[in-house]
Design an enzyme around this catalytic site. Structure first.
Site, PDB file in Angstrom:
ATOM      1  N   HIS A   1       0.992  -1.576  -0.072  1.00  0.00           N
ATOM      2  CA  HIS A   1       0.229   0.218   0.006  1.00  0.00           C
ATOM      3  C   HIS A   1       0.590   1.268   0.083  1.00  0.00           C
ATOM      4  O   HIS A   1       0.786   2.221  -0.670  1.00  0.00           O
ATOM      5  CB  HIS A   1      -0.900   0.221   1.382  1.00  0.00           C
ATOM      6  CG  HIS A   1      -1.829  -1.328   1.331  1.00  0.00           C
ATOM      7  ND1 HIS A   1      -1.875  -2.034   2.344  1.00  0.00           N
ATOM      8  CD2 HIS A   1      -2.791  -1.479   0.932  1.00  0.00           C
ATOM      9  CE1 HIS A   1      -2.623  -3.021   2.059  1.00  0.00           C
ATOM     10  NE2 HIS A   1      -3.302  -2.673   1.125  1.00  0.00           N
TER      11      HIS A   1
ATOM     12  N   LYS B   1     -15.297  -8.399   3.839  1.00  0.00           N
ATOM     13  CA  LYS B   1     -13.872  -8.570   4.675  1.00  0.00           C
ATOM     14  C   LYS B   1     -14.104  -8.410   6.349  1.00  0.00           C
ATOM     15  O   LYS B   1     -14.110  -7.227   6.015  1.00  0.00           O
ATOM     16  CB  LYS B   1     -12.633  -8.256   4.280  1.00  0.00           C
ATOM     17  CG  LYS B   1     -12.353  -8.730   3.326  1.00  0.00           C
ATOM     18  CD  LYS B   1     -11.052  -7.066   2.310  1.00  0.00           C
ATOM     19  CE  LYS B   1     -10.705  -8.190   0.965  1.00  0.00           C
ATOM     20  NZ  LYS B   1      -9.564  -6.694   1.065  1.00  0.00           N
TER      21      LYS B   1
ATOM     22  N   ARG C   1      -1.569  -5.454  -8.570  1.00  0.00           N
ATOM     23  CA  ARG C   1      -1.114  -6.842  -8.453  1.00  0.00           C
ATOM     24  C   ARG C   1      -0.957  -7.550  -9.834  1.00  0.00           C
ATOM     25  O   ARG C   1       0.223  -8.445  -9.874  1.00  0.00           O
ATOM     26  CB  ARG C   1      -1.273  -6.839  -6.989  1.00  0.00           C
ATOM     27  CG  ARG C   1      -0.586  -6.059  -6.211  1.00  0.00           C
ATOM     28  CD  ARG C   1      -0.819  -7.185  -4.307  1.00  0.00           C
ATOM     29  NE  ARG C   1      -2.650  -7.045  -4.663  1.00  0.00           N
ATOM     30  CZ  ARG C   1      -3.580  -7.361  -3.907  1.00  0.00           C
ATOM     31  NH1 ARG C   1      -3.072  -7.212  -2.904  1.00  0.00           N
ATOM     32  NH2 ARG C   1      -4.776  -7.155  -3.670  1.00  0.00           N
TER      33      ARG C   1
ATOM     34  N   SER D   1      -3.458  -7.915   2.417  1.00  0.00           N
ATOM     35  CA  SER D   1      -3.358  -8.413   4.015  1.00  0.00           C
ATOM     36  C   SER D   1      -3.705  -9.162   4.846  1.00  0.00           C
ATOM     37  O   SER D   1      -2.915  -9.436   5.518  1.00  0.00           O
ATOM     38  CB  SER D   1      -4.078  -7.440   4.698  1.00  0.00           C
ATOM     39  OG  SER D   1      -4.121  -5.672   3.979  1.00  0.00           O
TER      40      SER D   1
END
Ligand code: ADP
Length: 162
Positions: free
Chosen positions: A17, A41, A93, A129
């Site tokens: 990040h 999440k 990504r 994460s």
């Protein structure tokens, strides 16, 4: 004044990040880091704790007004308009990330008139994460993946649900 909103759950905020924030500073006057919710999440670290840790991590840029860190609830587009952001920033990504972003990009353009800028991950394309939380759960050192101020949040929460 070009304000770019980099929104995410940042649970926790990683060096991946951080790389996106640093690249966004190259073309935004202000990078607003928005710590929000992702309906799919459950959070491990509170938005308030992460807001403080990320602000401390970028203390120099926060002090001179180039970076602002805020938590928010609700839709990212509403938050962007409220904060006068004109660009949404996302990190990519892999092809999976890009696929996920397609619908959000069209939605935010149509509903809010907001364009999204994608920044390709360079240094940490494999980092997430979720992976960091696995490392922490295994009691391994997460210092290679998350910045020091965020590591402090993790340490404070160890032994609880983190
Ligand atoms: P979400 O908004 O889906 O909850 P995250 O908080 O995990 O996502 O990430 C916020 C943004 O940062 C997303 O655009 C995500 O693709 C991007 N990102 C996450 N990890 C990395 C990384 N290692 N390198 C570059 N960008 C990343």
């Amino acid at each position: 004044m070009k304000i770019g909103l980099y929104a995410g759950s940042f649970d926790p905020f990683t060096y991946g990040h951080k790389e996106i924030v640093e690249k966004a500073l190259l073309f935004c006057d202000i990078v607003l880091i928005g710590i929000g919710d992702n309906a799919s999440k459950l959070r491990t670290y509170s938005k308030g704790e992460m807001e403080k840790a990320v602000s401390a991590e970028f203390s120099a840029e926060v002090a001179c007004g180039r970076i602002v860190v805020k938590q928010y609830s609700g839709l990212t587009g509403d938050f962007a308009l409220k904060e006068n952001a004109t660009l949404l920033i996302r990190g990519i990504r892999n092809a999976g990330d890009l696929k996920v972003e397609e619908d959000f990009t069209v939605f935010n353009r149509k509903v809010y008139g907001l364009e999204t800028v994608f920044i390709m991950a360079d240094k940490y394309p494999q980092l997430s994460s979720t992976l960091v939380k696995e490392v922490i759960r295994a009691n391994c050192d997460a210092g290679d993946f998350i910045p020091p101020k965020v590591l402090e949040v993790v340490a404070r929460n160890s032994g609880s649900n983190a």
